[in-house]
Scaffold this active site. Structure first.
Site, PDB file in Angstrom:
ATOM      1  CG  HIS A  34      54.406  28.757  36.927  1.00  0.00           C
ATOM      2  ND1 HIS A  34      55.535  29.540  37.008  1.00  0.00           N
ATOM      3  CD2 HIS A  34      54.469  27.894  37.966  1.00  0.00           C
ATOM      4  CE1 HIS A  34      56.275  29.142  38.017  1.00  0.00           C
ATOM      5  NE2 HIS A  34      55.658  28.152  38.625  1.00  0.00           N
ATOM      6  CB  VAL A  38      45.931  34.294  33.411  1.00  0.00           C
ATOM      7  CG1 VAL A  38      45.933  33.710  32.003  1.00  0.00           C
ATOM      8  CG2 VAL A  38      44.789  35.285  33.575  1.00  0.00           C
ATOM      9  CE1 TYR A 160      46.593  45.106  33.480  1.00  0.00           C
ATOM     10  CE2 TYR A 160      48.664  44.800  34.633  1.00  0.00           C
ATOM     11  CZ  TYR A 160      47.563  44.272  33.987  1.00  0.00           C
ATOM     12  OH  TYR A 160      47.446  42.916  33.843  1.00  0.00           O
ATOM     13  CG  HIS A 203      41.696  39.999  42.004  1.00  0.00           C
ATOM     14  ND1 HIS A 203      43.027  40.034  42.319  1.00  0.00           N
ATOM     15  CD2 HIS A 203      41.606  39.798  40.678  1.00  0.00           C
ATOM     16  CE1 HIS A 203      43.720  39.836  41.203  1.00  0.00           C
ATOM     17  NE2 HIS A 203      42.888  39.695  40.202  1.00  0.00           N
ATOM     18  CD1 TRP A 226      33.134  52.223  50.437  1.00  0.00           C
ATOM     19  CD2 TRP A 226      34.625  53.038  48.980  1.00  0.00           C
ATOM     20  NE1 TRP A 226      34.131  52.801  51.158  1.00  0.00           N
ATOM     21  CE2 TRP A 226      35.073  53.312  50.307  1.00  0.00           C
ATOM     22  CE3 TRP A 226      35.412  53.451  47.905  1.00  0.00           C
ATOM     23  CZ2 TRP A 226      36.252  54.003  50.557  1.00  0.00           C
ATOM     24  CZ3 TRP A 226      36.596  54.131  48.172  1.00  0.00           C
ATOM     25  CH2 TRP A 226      37.000  54.401  49.487  1.00  0.00           C
ATOM     26  NE  ARG A 233      33.086  47.736  36.976  1.00  0.00           N
ATOM     27  CZ  ARG A 233      32.464  48.874  36.634  1.00  0.00           C
ATOM     28  NH1 ARG A 233      31.485  48.861  35.742  1.00  0.00           N
ATOM     29  NH2 ARG A 233      32.823  50.017  37.181  1.00  0.00           N
TER      30      ARG A 233
END
Lengths: 343, 328
Positions: A34, A38, A160, A203, A226, A233
């Site tokens: 939490h 998200v 991941y 992020h 860069w 995206r």
């Protein structure tokens, strides 16, 4: 964003008379993770919808990677609903530097929560968060759910992605063997509020905000970014994700995972421009095309989610403005400097 | 502090026979063969635990075990295994138990600090259903899995990735070996939960013993399979423990293919069943062809020694002595 009224109606999706999620607001809901982007968004959403019994635990209170603790928690709390938004997140660079930690931690959290949820017997529905990293680099664009395992996840993101793929398969397996209503949502790039402010290491929008703000504050002539700015995206605001998760909890009981993306593509150049404008930086953006920039396009096919009656509501520019205000308020810049000094 | 390694850090496995070796899964087909080989090679400190003594799916128990035992070497041959029917009936058990076992054992092995080398055993079923044949190591994750064993496969893939991740992040010498279909003494001969070869042995034996007119076998008999005797696999495992420290997993196969039909006929012959062999083509066949590309291990200097018919004769003899006669 929180001032916008969002109404989602409860639906008895399978007509069996059992209460759907949205008609069951006094039932115990465990939101794992939490404090993350998200998790905090879904937590806010549930409270706004009038859920009265949302249970949360910080990592210090409950280490989801420790099997006995998770089992004891589920046996004691016996939640009816579980939303698993906990995990070790950090982007490709962080996970490539600590692959064992990312892989093990995320595998453990998923195994422990899904396993304990089934064992305790009280969980009517479980939602696990996956990620678009599950799809191969050369997946067709937009990427449909069926692209899963059509190729390997991008090199560097496997630490991941593998736990996320495993999570999808675990939910399918538990559904097949125990009839457990375990579903999986797969979002793409997310942005939005988080406390503390999201890490710029993982992020891109917070990173751009910080850099443009810093350049504005110091009167720098340019900000270097860069790549060429060309790659496309898709970004989705976490409040839109939270809406989607509620719809899924209320209406979806399929074995296949569900993509959740805004469907709005933006080039990295357009994104940088939007941040520059919101921040009010008047200098130049200097594109260093010699630097790596990732794949050309990375867009989810979210038509399945749309068919369930969901649509994103937060426009990118509005989301960036909100995030910039949060940034200013929390003076995140000073905190990061302190963090870096101690790193 | 237990078995702190004061020996030459470059001591190879085979020169280190007094070191403590933990073989997880010593009661299974693979684990038992590995223990046999280690003992016959003169290893003096092989540690084993039954499931009742140590449940590898319990994180805290595994951590306590490693902290107490401090092995120098670990071979992870413990897994929840089974054929098509078992996988489709117990998918959650297959994926969850195997993930827990692997995660617990690999992580505890790193954390306890004493383990110099770790070998993880997977399976050829990790490869995509439509992998190129023979299947090279780099076809991992290049396409969708065979649905009939995808739960097990996903777990095993995660185990390979864990070994890689631990090597990259911690310099932990963890290697993975992917055997082809195995057979041999101490296999699981349960009629529904076992793999094709032991199931065939059992069924032909029971048909012979009861004078049944026929034996019905699932599928069409056309799929091609490769089999490796478990003693050859044990040999390959010890070879890799001694000589391989790479990031990539290594295939261990015999390189010889037979159709399921040829296999069934060979088993029928070895068992001595005189009745008919009938094919139930309404049942699934599984993958059409599965032959591992074992050139990597063979180029390292390893080769298998047990031909299929010889291996079957020996396995049937073991089955009769240890399963049939032992129950009389």
């Amino acid at each position: 964003m929180s001032s916008q009224r969002r109404s989602i109606e409860a639906v008895d999706a399978n007509g069996d008379g059992a209460m759907s999620f949205l008609a069951d607001k006094s039932a115990k809901v465990f939101v794992a993770g939490h404090r993350g982007m998200v998790g905090s968004a879904i937590h806010r959403k549930l409270e706004a919808l009038g859920f009265t019994n949302v249970v949360v635990r910080t990592r210090a209170e409950l280490d989801l990677a420790f099997q006995p603790a998770v089992e004891a928690f589920f046996d004691a709390e016996r939640p009816r609903y579980v939303i698993l938004a906990a995990g070790k997140v950090g982007g490709v660079h962080a996970s490539s530097a600590a692959p064992a930690q990312y892989l093990t931690q995320n595998l453990r959290i998923t195994m422990n929560v899904v396993g304990a949820a089934q064992r305790c017997g009280s969980v009517r529905k479980l939602l696990v968060l996956a990620s678009s990293t599950i799809y191969p680099e050369d997946a067709p664009q937009p990427m449909p759910e069926s692209a899963l395992l059509s190729g390997p996840p991008a090199a560097g993101s496997e630490w991941y992605a593998i736990p996320k793929i495993t999570g999808i398969k675990m939910c399918q397996a538990y559904r097949a063997e125990f009839g457990m209503d375990a579903i999986v949502a797969a979002p793409n790039n997310l942005y939005g509020p988080c406390d503390p402010f999201p890490s710029e290491r993982s992020h891109v929008i917070p990173a751009l905000i910080r850099r443009f703000h810093h350049a504005k504050a110091t009167g720098a002539a340019e900000v270097a970014v860069w790549g060429s700015g060309a790659p496309l995206r898709e970004f989705t605001h976490v409040d839109d994700i939270a809406d989607a998760l509620v719809v899924l909890m209320d209406r979806y009981s399929g074995a296949e995972h569900v993509n959740v993306g805004s469907g709005s593509e933006v080039s990295v150049r357009e994104l940088a421009e939007a941040v520059r404008e919101v921040v009010g930086y008047e200098g130049r953006v200097a594109w260093d095309a010699s630097r790596p920039e990732g794949v050309a396009r990375r867009l989810l096919d979210s038509s399945k989610m749309r068919k369930l009656g969901w649509e994103p509501k937060v426009a990118l520019r509005d989301g960036i403005k909100e995030l910039y205000h949060i940034y200013l308020r929390h003076q995140w810049d000073a905190k990061i400097k302190r963090d870096l000094a101690h790193a | 502090m237990g078995t702190v390694n004061t020996a030459d850090p470059h001591t190879s496995f085979l020169a280190d026979k007094d070191a403590k070796v933990f073989v997880a899964g010593h009661r299974g087909l693979v684990g038992s063969a590995i223990v046999r080989h280690l003992l016959s090679l003169g290893f003096t400190s092989v540690v084993v635990r039954t499931h009742a003594e140590l449940d590898l799916t319990r994180q805290a128990d595994v951590e306590a075990f490693f902290a107490a035992e401090l092995p120098r070497y670990v071979v992870l041959a413990a897994a929840k295994v089974g054929g098509i029917h078992a996988n489709s009936t117990f998918p959650a058990d297959f994926i969850a138990a195997n993930l827990q076992i692997q995660t617990n054992v690999i992580d505890a092995a790193l954390k306890c600090g004493s383990v110099r080398k770790f070998l993880f055993l997977g399976s050829s079923c990790i490869y995509p259903k439509l992998a190129p044949q023979p299947i090279p190591e780099d076809s991992l994750l290049s396409g969708p899995l065979e649905p009939t064993n995808e739960w097990y496969a996903v777990a095993k893939i995660a185990g390979i990735k864990m070994c890689q991740a631990y090597r990259i992040q911690h310099g932990f010498d963890a290697i993975s070996a992917m055997p082809t279909n195995l057979y041999g003494p101490q296999d699981n001969f349960h009629p529904e939960n076992s793999h094709v070869l032991p199931a065939l042995i059992r069924r032909f034996h029971e048909a012979k013993a009861s004078n049944a007119p026929e034996v019905v076998v699932w599928g069409t008999g056309s799929p091609l399979r490769e089999f490796l005797h478990v003693d050859d696999l044990a040999d390959a495992v010890i070879f890799l423990m001694d000589q391989y420290s790479g990031l990539e997993h290594v295939n261990a196969g015999s390189g010889s293919e037979v159709t399921i039909k040829e296999l069934a006929e060979l088993v029928k012959d070895v068992v001595g069943f005189q009745g008919k062999l009938v094919w139930d083509s309404s049942k699934p066949d599984g993958t059409p062809r599965k032959l591992m590309d074992s050139s990597k291990i063979q180029e390292m200097g390893w080769k298998p020694k047990v031909p299929l018919k010889e291996g079957l004769i020996e396995t049937y003899k073991w089955y009769v002595e240890n399963v049939i006669n032992a129950n009389k």
